[in-house]
Design a protein around this motif. Structure first.
Motif, PDB file in Angstrom:
ATOM      1  N   LYS A  49       0.798  -1.220   0.000  1.00  0.00           N
ATOM      2  CA  LYS A  49       0.000   0.000   0.000  1.00  0.00           C
ATOM      3  C   LYS A  49       0.837   1.279   0.000  1.00  0.00           C
ATOM      4  CE  LYS A  49      -3.960  -2.208   2.235  1.00  0.00           C
ATOM      5  NZ  LYS A  49      -4.883  -2.202   3.404  1.00  0.00           N
ATOM      6  N   GLN A  51       3.242   2.719   2.100  1.00  0.00           N
ATOM      7  CA  GLN A  51       3.661   3.556   3.224  1.00  0.00           C
ATOM      8  C   GLN A  51       5.181   3.717   3.275  1.00  0.00           C
ATOM      9  OE1 GLN A  51       1.753   3.331   7.177  1.00  0.00           O
ATOM     10  NE2 GLN A  51       3.754   2.733   7.984  1.00  0.00           N
ATOM     11  N   THR A 192       6.873  -0.136   7.466  1.00  0.00           N
ATOM     12  CA  THR A 192       5.810  -0.479   6.534  1.00  0.00           C
ATOM     13  C   THR A 192       4.511  -0.680   7.312  1.00  0.00           C
ATOM     14  OG1 THR A 192       5.948  -2.897   6.657  1.00  0.00           O
ATOM     15  CG2 THR A 192       7.557  -1.771   5.243  1.00  0.00           C
ATOM     16  N   GLU A 193       3.415  -0.845   6.593  1.00  0.00           N
ATOM     17  CA  GLU A 193       2.140  -1.122   7.259  1.00  0.00           C
ATOM     18  C   GLU A 193       2.210  -2.428   8.049  1.00  0.00           C
ATOM     19  OE1 GLU A 193       0.973   1.272   3.541  1.00  0.00           O
ATOM     20  OE2 GLU A 193       2.383  -0.333   4.020  1.00  0.00           O
ATOM     21  N   TYR A 194       2.766  -3.458   7.425  1.00  0.00           N
ATOM     22  CA  TYR A 194       2.890  -4.746   8.107  1.00  0.00           C
ATOM     23  C   TYR A 194       3.792  -4.642   9.333  1.00  0.00           C
ATOM     24  CZ  TYR A 194       0.557  -7.647   4.577  1.00  0.00           C
ATOM     25  OH  TYR A 194      -0.364  -8.236   3.745  1.00  0.00           O
ATOM     26  N   GLU A 196       4.307  -2.068  11.292  1.00  0.00           N
ATOM     27  CA  GLU A 196       3.570  -1.451  12.391  1.00  0.00           C
ATOM     28  C   GLU A 196       2.628  -2.448  13.055  1.00  0.00           C
ATOM     29  OE1 GLU A 196       1.611   1.989  10.867  1.00  0.00           O
ATOM     30  OE2 GLU A 196       3.369   3.275  11.139  1.00  0.00           O
ATOM     31  N   LYS A 197       1.940  -3.221  12.217  1.00  0.00           N
ATOM     32  CA  LYS A 197       0.989  -4.209  12.734  1.00  0.00           C
ATOM     33  C   LYS A 197       1.694  -5.297  13.544  1.00  0.00           C
ATOM     34  CE  LYS A 197      -2.249  -7.777  11.140  1.00  0.00           C
ATOM     35  NZ  LYS A 197      -2.877  -8.415   9.950  1.00  0.00           N
TER      36      LYS A 197
END
Length: 214
Positions: A49, A51, A192-194, A196-197
């Motif tokens: 996505k 980021q 990245t988004e992942y 952070e998750k």
């Protein structure tokens, strides 16, 4: 990764040629002219996505970034970030990393980022891993003499496999971290988004760089 299909994504990508390169094979060896600057080219394989690549572009205006993502319904989110930020140093490719040497010429790239790539844990899927030797051969071709591969993952199995694959291929390892967010490397880290998750869930993040020459 389960991808929610967005039937309108293809048209949106086609409508933004200022960010999306729809025929990258026709620009091989000419990427600096696309950006209209002689800045180094950094490539993220599996942009998702967007980021990471958009934040890297904001922090590094003297570097040109190219994001490759195979899923059009995912990369369209990266396009939205580019549009909102009006970044001049990012381009996107909705394409397959298997065609990397069709997109870039020899020595054209300064860095490759592999962020939270699919681990493909089953042995029969080894050739799909982005650190398998056939991919390393493509990276070796497109990277310049000082180029590097930057890997981040939360998957210990993929990380261990990648270190072994790098070593067997003859790459030199640098800046290895077994717990990125508890190391001094975190100061310059762009998430990245992942990332952070997974880090919020307490997952350890692994990181390393690999070069074809010392």
């Amino acid at each position: 990764m389960r991808v929610r299909h967005k039937p309108w994504a293809k048209d949106k990508l086609l409508n933004h040629p200022e960010f999306v390169v729809t025929d990258p094979k026709s620009h091989i060896g000419e990427w600096q002219s696309i950006f209209k600057s002689a800045c180094p080219i950094h490539v993220e394989i599996g942009t998702g996505k967007g980021q990471f690549i958009t934040n890297m572009a904001k922090q590094n205006p003297d570097i040109n970034f190219v994001g490759i993502e195979i899923h059009e319904s995912v990369i369209v989110s990266a396009l939205d970030k580019c549009i909102n930020s009006q970044l001049k140093n990012v381009r996107l490719i909705n394409g397959d990393a298997n065609e990397l040497t069709d997109f870039f010429s020899e020595n054209e790239v300064a860095a490759i980022y592999l962020n939270f790539s699919d681990p493909w844990p089953k042995n029969r899927h080894e050739k799909r891993r982005l650190t398998y030797r056939s991919f390393l051969a493509q990276y070796e071709y497109v990277l310049n003499s000082k180029g590097r591969i930057c890997l981040k993952t939360d998957n210990q199995g993929l990380f261990e496999y990648s270190l072994e694959s790098f070593s067997k291929y003859g790459l030199y390892l640098q800046n290895v971290s077994l717990n990125l967010h508890q190391s001094h490397y975190k100061e310059e880290n762009v998430m990245t988004e992942y990332e952070e998750k997974f880090s919020s869930q307490g997952h350890r993040i692994y990181r390393c760089e690999a070069c074809f020459s010392e």
